[in-house]
Scaffold this active site. Structure first.
Site, PDB file in Angstrom:
ATOM      1  N   HIS A 296      -3.503  74.574  75.194  1.00 20.61           N
ATOM      2  CA  HIS A 296      -2.236  74.525  75.923  1.00 20.61           C
ATOM      3  C   HIS A 296      -1.192  73.732  75.140  1.00 20.61           C
ATOM      4  CE1 HIS A 296      -5.181  74.925  79.398  1.00 20.61           C
ATOM      5  NE2 HIS A 296      -4.375  75.930  79.622  1.00 20.61           N
TER       6      HIS A 296
ATOM      7  N   ASP B 158      -6.641  84.758  75.682  1.00 22.04           N
ATOM      8  CA  ASP B 158      -6.611  85.750  76.761  1.00 22.04           C
ATOM      9  C   ASP B 158      -5.878  86.975  76.220  1.00 22.04           C
ATOM     10  OD1 ASP B 158      -7.791  84.038  78.877  1.00 22.04           O
ATOM     11  OD2 ASP B 158      -6.024  82.835  78.469  1.00 22.04           O
TER      12      ASP B 158
ATOM     13  N   SER C  70     -10.359  75.701  79.638  1.00 19.50           N
ATOM     14  CA  SER C  70     -10.535  74.729  80.724  1.00 19.50           C
ATOM     15  C   SER C  70     -11.941  74.807  81.289  1.00 19.50           C
ATOM     16  CB  SER C  70      -9.521  74.992  81.844  1.00 19.50           C
ATOM     17  OG  SER C  70      -8.213  74.924  81.337  1.00 19.50           O
TER      18      SER C  70
END
Lengths: 314, 314
Positions: free
Chosen positions: A46, A181, A217
């Site tokens: 992130h 992703d 995560s």
């Protein structure tokens, strides 16, 4: 980093109207509004998106959204155990000195009448309720199929819909998505093209731990043993790329067999291994053009995904 | 009418990027951008939307879009014969003195590979193609069912999607919709709520010919005899409202029977007659709260819709 003033402690905004007003003020001041959408429990992956956001040319206003989106989870999935740590997230974002606002809404959806636990367990997602609740969904009909869409039928419906909502609330000029992703990134690009959102989508490279594990995560939920076994994912992907680059026209089936074997021997349970075209995500039989190999596998109770692009020119 | 300078001859914009830039300039000058989406072949009903747009408080910039949206037509429907008259439309809009820009794009969709005539005839809509063409659709899952959605299964998918595209290109502050397309108006309100579009939706009253026929671009395709027969629609709706207001708790079924009888005797072929709640469009058995009676019926080869609100307080 761009020429904006040091951001310091980011402003935390919880209300949609306040968020939109903030963005419009930034744009009126000539800044480019850059959104980094996240579900929180932030890691280096992130933060690399934040760095990329700060590096957008010209004066920028960087917004990180933190919202665990219930509509992309099926009732059987891990919404309840999805990790969160807002205080830690805010500390990490402040330490970057590059984030101007954090959008952390308590809820993004219009909720309908509550339904019974049994009906909720049978709903398509953890959001679907009934009554006059949320009922508008965005489907990217080809790209949502296959890969993660095969085992998670409402996942991309939820992702496309919440991203559209975030775009309409934050009104960013640019939005950053991680290529981990991969299907999500391509699907959002397609949604933006098809619905004419005035948002430039930037895909950012996968960030890995020193040992190769793709940052996620969900990694925190791996036991030390599972984590060790999960290294088979990145290892098998790197080996597959090496093989494909060394042998022209490798058969996807052969590559897949080798990855499945490596993951299975390590103790993983394979969801899918697929070699697909980079933009259309259409499976290829032979690696004779730019492709991406995508993997999803379970280690214990944790489902991990990873991928590797192979830039062979057709 | 608001305090904006007389609009005179509207600027005709055909390019998406130019349209968005125009809107952003208007907003930067402090104007409220008001969109009137149309499929052209304008009549007094459309012009009443333009008047309502011009009457939005404060300085306004009024944009009328003219675009016949292929994705809301099934291949079996009347896209090919849908009437058009751009020159006439521009004259009518100029004569209002209230329109600042006309958005008339040659196409709004990303087209994929052409498909065979046979496959095109079997596609869900006149837009669906294949290849890497448009694949992103917005569904308003409850409101799109029933009424017109029952006989036109892709209609509201196409409407919601093209309106979202227009919102993203034009970026209006306000958008005007006619209540003649009652389900469409409610569905767009729901989409805006659910996807957080920063657009205020205004529903404008039905405009009728002197004899009661609801204005529609399709009326021009009625023969004089069919047009006379079609007056049974508005007549039966007004009679139904009178009956409902004179008798508390009228049965919807009874009201429906009377309308069906009137339309059938006049030579119409009924598609549906339904009494539904005004916001949820859920059918009611008894008229004991605010409802709307919606009708669709064929006269010759033309399918007409109409409706009447009944404001009984529950």
């Amino acid at each position: 980093m761009a020429a904006a003033a040091p951001a310091g402690e980011p402003e935390v905004i919880r209300d949609k109207a306040a968020m939109r007003a903030w963005s419009r003020r930034q744009r009126a001041e000539g800044k480019t509004v850059v959104l980094v959408p996240t579900m929180g429990f932030l890691h280096e992956g992130h933060l690399s998106l934040v760095s990329a956001a700060a590096a957008v040319p010209g004066p920028v206003a960087v917004v990180v959204s933190i919202y665990v989106n219930p509509s992309q989870f099926a009732p059987t999935e891990d919404l309840a155990t999805y990790p969160s740590d807002l205080a830690g997230d805010l500390r990490k974002l402040a330490s970057t000195g590059a984030v101007h606002a954090v959008f952390n809404p308590p809820d993004l959806y219009h909720r309908g009448a509550a339904v019974s636990a049994r009906r909720a367990a049978e709903a398509p997602s953890c959001l679907d309720a009934g009554g006059d609740g949320h009922e508008t969904w965005i489907r990217v009909e080809r790209l949502e199929k296959g890969l993660c869409g095969a085992s998670r039928p409402v996942f991309f419906r939820g992702v496309a819909t919440v991203v559209a909502k975030l775009f309409n609330v934050v009104e960013p000029d640019v939005a950053m998505f991680g290529k981990k992703d991969y299907q999500q990134w391509r699907l959002i690009c397609r949604m933006v093209r098809d619905l004419d959102f005035a948002v430039e989508i930037v895909g950012s490279e996968i960030v890995r731990e020193a040992d190769g594990l793709a940052m996620s995560s969900r990694n925190v939920r791996l036991s030390p043993e599972e984590r060790e076994k999960a290294l088979s994912i990145s290892r098998s992907l790197v080996n597959a790329r090496t093989a494909a680059l060394n042998n022209s026209n490798s058969a996807s089936e052969h590559i897949k067999d080798q990855i499945v074997q490596t993951l299975t021997e390590a103790g993983g349970r394979v969801d899918y291994v697929e070699t697909v075209e980079q933009e259309s995500l259409v499976p290829v039989e032979t690696i004779d053009r730019p492709v991406v190999i995508c993997v999803a596998a379970w280690f214990g109770k944790v489902r991990l995904i990873d991928n590797i692009e192979i830039h062979i020119q057709s």
